[in-house]
Design an enzyme around this catalytic site. Structure first.
Site, PDB file in Angstrom:
ATOM      1  N   VAL A  10      47.777  42.543  51.156  1.00 58.62           N
ATOM      2  CA  VAL A  10      48.029  41.238  50.389  1.00 58.62           C
ATOM      3  C   VAL A  10      47.583  39.913  51.672  1.00 58.62           C
ATOM      4  O   VAL A  10      48.202  39.703  52.493  1.00 58.62           O
ATOM      5  CB  VAL A  10      49.324  40.531  49.259  1.00 58.62           C
ATOM      6  N   SER A  11      47.193  38.492  50.129  1.00 59.37           N
ATOM      7  CA  SER A  11      46.528  37.246  51.352  1.00 59.37           C
ATOM      8  C   SER A  11      47.821  36.636  51.732  1.00 59.37           C
ATOM      9  O   SER A  11      47.905  35.697  52.699  1.00 59.37           O
ATOM     10  CB  SER A  11      45.427  37.113  50.800  1.00 59.37           C
ATOM     11  N   THR A  12      48.161  36.630  50.561  1.00 62.47           N
ATOM     12  CA  THR A  12      49.580  35.418  51.157  1.00 62.47           C
ATOM     13  C   THR A  12      51.464  35.936  50.827  1.00 62.47           C
ATOM     14  O   THR A  12      51.192  37.190  50.205  1.00 62.47           O
ATOM     15  CB  THR A  12      49.853  34.225  49.680  1.00 62.47           C
TER      16      THR A  12
END
Length: 190
Positions: A10-12
């Site tokens: 996931v990006s964050t």
């Protein structure tokens, strides 16, 4: 039969891996590498660990293609790595499985398109440079006014000013000044 490895990202830090993890476990992934960082970052330690762990006959499963790669180019590089290591690659949501004839065909087609794109960009760049040269243009940064460089050299040889003062007074950068000084030393040694 080799091991099935999963990769989830996931990006964050705020985002949740649960959906990906559930899908990877359902696909039979025994070991899952998890990452919480943007896909644009080149350094992804968990992906690097995955690439070190896989060997011939293994499979790498991802939820979607964009979870494992930063770009199309990166995806193709990964696909080539998997092919070299004789590792199958499966993307659940994209219905890609390189253990099948259609999956291998898809990846080879992607690789061919990427190679074509690189060749076209290269040809355009060469044509553009050639066209610019025919019009008298040369690539690179414009050179500093020789009079300014000469003034900077005179200020430097006076031993009255610091490099910062000289660059501030003349607008000549430190690197240009140092290159000019080096050039003078080289000529003086010959």
């Amino acid at each position: 039969m080799g091991k099935i490895f999963g990769y989830a990202r996931v990006s964050t830090q705020d985002q949740n891996l649960d959906l990906q993890l559930d899908s990877l476990e359902k696909a039979g992934a025994a070991v899952i590498y998890k990452e919480k960082m943007t896909g644009t970052k080149k350094e992804r330690p968990e992906l690097e660990q995955l690439l070190k762990a896989i060997s011939e006959g293994d499979s790498v499963v991802v939820y979607k293609l964009d979870r494992i790669s930063r770009s199309t180019k990166h995806l193709i590089e990964l696909a080539e790595t998997f092919e070299e290591k004789k590792v199958n690659f499966i993307s659940i949501q994209d219905s890609i499985d390189t253990s099948t004839a259609m999956g291998r065909f898809f990846f080879r087609t992607m690789a061919s398109i990427a190679e074509l794109e690189r060749d076209i960009i290269s040809e355009r760049t060469k044509s553009g440079l050639q066209s610019a040269r025919m019009r008298g243009r040369i690539g690179g940064r414009p050179s500093k006014d020789p009079k300014l460089v000469e003034r900077a050299l005179k200020l430097h040889s006076s031993n009255q000013y610091s490099i910062k003062e000289i660059t501030d007074m003349t607008g000549v950068s430190k690197s240009v000044l140092y290159r000019a000084l080096e050039k003078i030393q080289t000529v003086g040694l010959e």
